[in-house]
Scaffold this motif. Sequence first.
Motif, short mmCIF file in Angstrom:
data_model
loop_
_atom_site.label_atom_id
_atom_site.label_comp_id
_atom_site.label_asym_id
_atom_site.label_seq_id
_atom_site.Cartn_x
_atom_site.Cartn_y
_atom_site.Cartn_z
N LYS A 1 0.85 -1.18 0.00
CA LYS A 1 0.00 0.00 0.00
C LYS A 1 0.89 1.24 0.00
CE LYS A 1 -4.10 -1.88 0.56
NZ LYS A 1 -5.06 -1.87 -0.50
N ALA A 2 0.42 2.28 -0.71
CA ALA A 2 1.18 3.53 -0.78
C ALA A 2 0.21 4.69 -0.95
CB ALA A 2 2.16 3.48 -1.95
N LEU A 3 0.61 5.85 -0.48
CA LEU A 3 -0.17 7.06 -0.66
C LEU A 3 0.30 7.72 -1.95
CD1 LEU A 3 -2.36 8.77 0.63
CD2 LEU A 3 -0.58 10.03 1.83
N TRP B 1 -5.19 12.93 -2.61
CA TRP B 1 -4.37 11.77 -2.27
C TRP B 1 -5.23 10.52 -2.31
CZ3 TRP B 1 0.68 12.30 -2.20
CH2 TRP B 1 1.24 13.53 -1.85
N GLN B 2 -4.66 9.41 -2.78
CA GLN B 2 -5.38 8.15 -2.85
C GLN B 2 -4.47 7.02 -2.39
OE1 GLN B 2 -6.60 7.58 -6.90
NE2 GLN B 2 -8.12 9.21 -6.83
N MET B 3 -5.10 6.04 -1.72
CA MET B 3 -4.36 4.82 -1.40
C MET B 3 -4.26 4.00 -2.67
SD MET B 3 -3.27 4.81 1.66
CE MET B 3 -2.77 3.11 1.82
N MET C 1 4.36 11.49 6.30
CA MET C 1 4.30 12.59 5.35
C MET C 1 5.05 13.78 5.92
SD MET C 1 0.47 12.49 3.77
CE MET C 1 0.91 13.63 2.47
N ASP D 1 4.54 17.88 1.65
CA ASP D 1 3.64 17.09 0.81
C ASP D 1 2.31 17.79 0.54
OD1 ASP D 1 5.34 14.91 0.29
OD2 ASP D 1 4.90 14.04 2.24
N TRP D 2 1.75 18.46 1.54
CA TRP D 2 0.47 19.15 1.29
C TRP D 2 0.68 20.32 0.34
CZ3 TRP D 2 -0.78 24.20 2.03
CH2 TRP D 2 -0.05 24.95 2.94
N GLN E 1 0.82 18.96 -3.18
CA GLN E 1 -0.52 18.60 -3.62
C GLN E 1 -1.37 19.84 -3.89
OE1 GLN E 1 -3.48 18.58 -1.25
NE2 GLN E 1 -4.87 17.46 -2.56
N SER F 1 4.12 9.58 -2.39
CA SER F 1 4.42 10.49 -1.29
C SER F 1 5.73 10.09 -0.62
CB SER F 1 3.30 10.45 -0.25
OG SER F 1 3.66 11.20 0.87
#
Length: 138
Positions: free
Chosen positions: A5-7, A16-18, A39, A43-44, A47, A60
Amino acid sequence: MATQKALLLPVKQGAWQMGENTIPTPGPTDVVKILATGMNPIDWKIQTYGVWITEYPSLSGRREQIPEDVSFDQAASIPVGLGTVFNGIWNKHPQARSVGFPAPWEEGGETMFASKPVIISEAHLIQLGLSLCIALLG
């Protein structure tokens, strides 16, 4: 190849999505040890403003090279100290509790107060003091 799993940021300024990301296979002499994950405050901004990233989807987090004379703990504290100093001294947002000095990279930032005393109001003294302490003590 195995996945985990990754962001992910699927598109510029998207939500953001898994998702899934491949797990690189270490070589016969590689040692993998995850010391921390999470994070970063940047990162925000990446985005929201769509800066720095040019290829999507984007994963991310970044692997940064830490100089040999800097410990992992020291390197992990740099963003916190820098962000604190920025907010206490250079932040220009109207609601910021900042002294609002020009940053060194802004026009006049390196010379505006050269050879001049600086007066800091009592309202900003605590914020500035805390910012400098955190930056110095990291």
